[in-house]
Design a protein around this motif. Structure first.
Motif, PDB file in Angstrom:
ATOM      1  N   HIS A   1     -11.763   4.648   0.911  1.00 22.13           N
ATOM      2  CA  HIS A   1     -10.437   5.238   1.161  1.00 22.13           C
ATOM      3  C   HIS A   1      -9.309   4.562   0.397  1.00 22.13           C
ATOM      4  CE1 HIS A   1     -12.252   7.563   4.390  1.00 22.13           C
ATOM      5  NE2 HIS A   1     -12.737   6.445   4.914  1.00 22.13           N
ATOM      6  N   GLN A   2      -9.608   3.711  -0.589  1.00 20.78           N
ATOM      7  CA  GLN A   2      -8.556   2.987  -1.292  1.00 20.78           C
ATOM      8  C   GLN A   2      -8.777   3.026  -2.799  1.00 20.78           C
ATOM      9  OE1 GLN A   2      -8.101  -0.987   0.181  1.00 20.78           O
ATOM     10  NE2 GLN A   2      -7.544  -0.344   2.250  1.00 20.78           N
ATOM     11  N   LEU A   3      -7.658   3.120  -3.536  1.00 15.07           N
ATOM     12  CA  LEU A   3      -7.695   3.121  -4.996  1.00 15.07           C
ATOM     13  C   LEU A   3      -6.591   2.222  -5.527  1.00 15.07           C
ATOM     14  CD1 LEU A   3      -9.044   4.631  -7.495  1.00 15.07           C
ATOM     15  CD2 LEU A   3      -6.965   6.014  -7.518  1.00 15.07           C
ATOM     16  N   GLY A   4      -6.955   1.343  -6.462  1.00 16.15           N
ATOM     17  CA  GLY A   4      -5.978   0.463  -7.096  1.00 16.15           C
ATOM     18  C   GLY A   4      -5.790   0.827  -8.552  1.00 16.15           C
ATOM     19  N   LEU A   5      -4.551   0.762  -9.041  1.00 17.58           N
ATOM     20  CA  LEU A   5      -4.246   1.062 -10.431  1.00 17.58           C
ATOM     21  C   LEU A   5      -3.973  -0.219 -11.210  1.00 17.58           C
ATOM     22  CD1 LEU A   5      -1.894   4.190 -10.151  1.00 17.58           C
ATOM     23  CD2 LEU A   5      -4.391   4.038  -9.970  1.00 17.58           C
ATOM     24  N   VAL A   6      -4.063  -0.121 -12.524  1.00 18.24           N
ATOM     25  CA  VAL A   6      -3.856  -1.266 -13.400  1.00 18.24           C
ATOM     26  C   VAL A   6      -2.458  -1.850 -13.215  1.00 18.24           C
ATOM     27  CG1 VAL A   6      -3.639  -1.969 -15.818  1.00 18.24           C
ATOM     28  CG2 VAL A   6      -5.555  -0.528 -15.114  1.00 18.24           C
ATOM     29  N   ASP A   7      -1.474  -0.994 -12.951  1.00 21.59           N
ATOM     30  CA  ASP A   7      -0.088  -1.465 -12.828  1.00 21.59           C
ATOM     31  C   ASP A   7       0.216  -2.117 -11.480  1.00 21.59           C
ATOM     32  OD1 ASP A   7       0.074   0.672 -11.066  1.00 21.59           O
ATOM     33  OD2 ASP A   7       1.303   1.916 -12.375  1.00 21.59           O
TER      34      ASP A   7
ATOM     35  N   GLY B   1      -1.251   7.025 -14.150  1.00 21.38           N
ATOM     36  CA  GLY B   1      -1.693   5.642 -14.063  1.00 21.38           C
ATOM     37  C   GLY B   1      -3.179   5.529 -14.326  1.00 21.38           C
ATOM     38  N   GLN B   2      -3.622   4.310 -14.609  1.00 23.72           N
ATOM     39  CA  GLN B   2      -5.023   4.031 -14.898  1.00 23.72           C
ATOM     40  C   GLN B   2      -5.698   3.413 -13.684  1.00 23.72           C
ATOM     41  OE1 GLN B   2      -7.031   4.530 -17.812  1.00 23.72           O
ATOM     42  NE2 GLN B   2      -8.578   3.962 -16.314  1.00 23.72           N
ATOM     43  N   ALA B   3      -6.705   4.107 -13.135  1.00 27.28           N
ATOM     44  CA  ALA B   3      -7.436   3.567 -11.990  1.00 27.28           C
ATOM     45  C   ALA B   3      -8.233   2.341 -12.414  1.00 27.28           C
ATOM     46  CB  ALA B   3      -8.366   4.630 -11.423  1.00 27.28           C
TER      47      ALA B   3
ATOM     48  N   THR C   1      -1.346   0.539  -5.311  1.00 28.26           N
ATOM     49  CA  THR C   1      -2.563   0.863  -4.559  1.00 28.26           C
ATOM     50  C   THR C   1      -2.279   2.072  -3.674  1.00 28.26           C
ATOM     51  OG1 THR C   1      -1.967  -0.702  -2.790  1.00 28.26           O
ATOM     52  CG2 THR C   1      -3.424  -1.495  -4.550  1.00 28.26           C
ATOM     53  N   PHE C   2      -3.296   2.876  -3.482  1.00 30.97           N
ATOM     54  CA  PHE C   2      -3.156   4.089  -2.684  1.00 30.97           C
ATOM     55  C   PHE C   2      -4.262   4.155  -1.644  1.00 30.97           C
ATOM     56  CE2 PHE C   2      -1.243   5.050  -6.778  1.00 30.97           C
ATOM     57  CZ  PHE C   2      -0.037   5.619  -6.416  1.00 30.97           C
ATOM     58  N   GLU C   3      -3.906   4.725  -0.519  1.00 35.25           N
ATOM     59  CA  GLU C   3      -4.881   4.959   0.544  1.00 35.25           C
ATOM     60  C   GLU C   3      -4.950   6.460   0.782  1.00 35.25           C
ATOM     61  OE1 GLU C   3      -4.289   4.081   4.981  1.00 35.25           O
ATOM     62  OE2 GLU C   3      -5.428   2.358   4.239  1.00 35.25           O
TER      63      GLU C   3
ATOM     64  N   MET D   1       0.840  -1.197   0.000  1.00 35.21           N
ATOM     65  CA  MET D   1       0.000   0.000   0.000  1.00 35.21           C
ATOM     66  C   MET D   1       0.874   1.245   0.000  1.00 35.21           C
ATOM     67  SD  MET D   1      -3.210   1.099   0.203  1.00 35.21           S
ATOM     68  CE  MET D   1      -4.151  -0.218   0.979  1.00 35.21           C
ATOM     69  N   THR D   2       0.649   2.136  -0.941  1.00 34.97           N
ATOM     70  CA  THR D   2       1.374   3.401  -0.979  1.00 34.97           C
ATOM     71  C   THR D   2       0.574   4.442  -0.232  1.00 34.97           C
ATOM     72  OG1 THR D   2       2.306   2.863  -3.141  1.00 34.97           O
ATOM     73  CG2 THR D   2       2.372   5.173  -2.471  1.00 34.97           C
ATOM     74  N   LEU D   3       1.172   5.051   0.769  1.00 34.06           N
ATOM     75  CA  LEU D   3       0.480   6.060   1.559  1.00 34.06           C
ATOM     76  C   LEU D   3       0.812   7.437   1.025  1.00 34.06           C
ATOM     77  CD1 LEU D   3       1.059   4.687   5.169  1.00 34.06           C
ATOM     78  CD2 LEU D   3      -0.957   4.423   3.723  1.00 34.06           C
ATOM     79  N   LEU D   4      -0.222   8.206   0.692  1.00 34.25           N
ATOM     80  CA  LEU D   4      -0.020   9.591   0.293  1.00 34.25           C
ATOM     81  C   LEU D   4       0.200  10.430   1.531  1.00 34.25           C
ATOM     82  CD1 LEU D   4      -2.864   9.762  -2.359  1.00 34.25           C
ATOM     83  CD2 LEU D   4      -0.422   9.555  -2.801  1.00 34.25           C
ATOM     84  N   ARG D   5       0.595  11.676   1.321  1.00 34.01           N
ATOM     85  CA  ARG D   5       0.789  12.569   2.453  1.00 34.01           C
ATOM     86  C   ARG D   5      -0.491  12.637   3.286  1.00 34.01           C
ATOM     87  NH1 ARG D   5       2.757  17.258  -1.464  1.00 34.01           N
ATOM     88  NH2 ARG D   5       1.025  16.295  -2.575  1.00 34.01           N
ATOM     89  N   ASP D   6      -0.361  12.606   4.572  1.00 33.34           N
ATOM     90  CA  ASP D   6      -1.513  12.480   5.464  1.00 33.34           C
ATOM     91  C   ASP D   6      -1.713  13.790   6.233  1.00 33.34           C
ATOM     92  OD1 ASP D   6      -3.587  11.136   6.760  1.00 33.34           O
ATOM     93  OD2 ASP D   6      -2.280  10.605   8.438  1.00 33.34           O
TER      94      ASP D   6
END
Length: 354
Positions: free
Chosen positions: A173-179, A165-167, A182-184, A1-6
């Motif tokens: 609260h979560q998004l996964g990309l084709v590649d 990237g392609q969602a 994943t992001f939270e 899981m890749t965490l964006l700035r919080d």
């Protein structure tokens, strides 16, 4: 899981709505990242019309709060264009080719006066074929391709993070990309036009989206005295040393971006009736886009009904026009500010959640 700035806000879609929403959120102090596939969307393919009078106020059934929302958005564009250093074209020339169209424009002039806007009768230019003409100084347009580049630059200057990237998958609260990435994020905003419909199983309100295919043509032709000419469904824009002619509107067409010959020929035939000199003009380019529509032709803007996910799509023919107002609206909504309840009811995605 890749965490964006919080705390973080993640926007899907780098079209006008996504970029304007990102800019508004950044100005309000939020930390924002934007995911974009890099593919050309409806914003890139459009004419860039900023026309609340012609597109909304002309329809007597259009809800008043929605007309006011559009008018405020049109005003926002003047400041945004100055900040981002791109031009807005104006004025617009509305043409009536029949008695019925003339009556409709006279009615629109009364509506415009009531809204404090000018719509004045003028002489029909000799190069155009029409019975009557009205000039609208407040109706504008922009070059979508140039404006998208300028808005992206402004988004990044304000500290926005661009992710390519392609969602593919979405959840609370979560998004996964084709590649596989994943992001939270605390908040995810889907602003990727008709592309958001692919998440309909996870976000039921998105099942209301349907594609309306539109096609446009660019021809080599001397620019007209009026930069924007409109007559019923057709518009002719003086842009880039030639003319951009739009636009077809087909809700039954297959949702693909191929250019279809028959609709383009019909569009050119209608343009020739309005401007006979188009008959000898060289066609330079033709392209297509998919407008995101809803059953009531009103956008899906606000909480989706799924925790942490907001929507900013369903703008139909008015993605460029509404983009700044949608951005401001969502920033205020996410920040917990009080908004107009009548407008919230009109735009609420949950009206289609069932």
């Amino acid at each position: 899981m890749t965490l964006l700035r919080d705390p973080s806000i993640l926007i899907v879609g780098g079209g006008p709505v996504g970029l304007c929403t990102g800019i508004a959120l950044l100005k309000d102090g939020h930390q924002v990242a934007l995911v974009d596939s890099g593919a050309h969307g409806a914003g890139w393919a459009s004419g860039g019309m900023l026309a609340p009078l012609y597109e909304m106020a002309a329809d007597p059934t259009c809800p008043e709060p929605y007309v006011e929302f559009a008018l405020k958005s049109a005003e926002h564009w003047q400041e945004l264009a100055r900040t981002c250093a791109f031009d807005l074209q104006a004025p617009s020339l509305f043409l009536a080719r029949t008695e019925e169209e003339a009556v409709a424009l006279l009615s629109l002039r009364s509506r415009a006066n009531g809204l404090g806007l000018d719509l004045t009768s003028v002489c029909v230019p000799a190069e155009l074929t029409a019975q009557a003409a009205f000039q609208a100084p407040s109706e504008r347009s922009l070059d979508p391709r140039a404006a998208l580049n300028s808005l992206l630059t402004q988004f990044q200057l304000l500290g926005g993070e661009l992710l390519t990237g392609q969602a593919e998958a979405i959840g609370s609260h979560q998004l996964g990309l084709v590649d596989g990435r994943t992001f939270e994020a605390e908040t995810i905003i889907l602003a990727n036009g008709f592309g958001a419909s692919s998440f309909g199983q996870s976000v039921p309100a998105l099942k209301a989206l349907s594609p309306v295919k539109g096609q446009m043509v660019r021809v080599a032709h001397p620019e007209l005295a009026s930069p924007i000419v409109r007559a019923c469904r057709i518009y002719v824009l003086s842009r880039g040393g030639g003319l951009v002619i739009g636009a077809t509107s087909d809700p039954l067409a297959a949702p693909v971006l191929s250019v279809d010959v028959d609709p383009v020929l019909a569009l050119l035939a209608e343009a020739k009736e309005l401007l006979p000199s188009v008959a000898t003009a060289l066609t330079i380019e033709a392209w297509a886009g998919l407008r995101p529509d809803t059953p009531d032709h009103l956008p899906l803007v606000g909480a989706s009904g799924v925790d942490g996910i907001y929507l900013a799509t369903g703008t139909y023919r008015n993605g460029w026009l509404l983009a700044p107002a949608i951005g401001t609206y969502l920033s205020e909504l996410i920040s917990g500010k009080t908004l107009d309840q009548a407008l919230m009811n009109l735009l609420a995605p949950e009206r289609f959640s069932s």
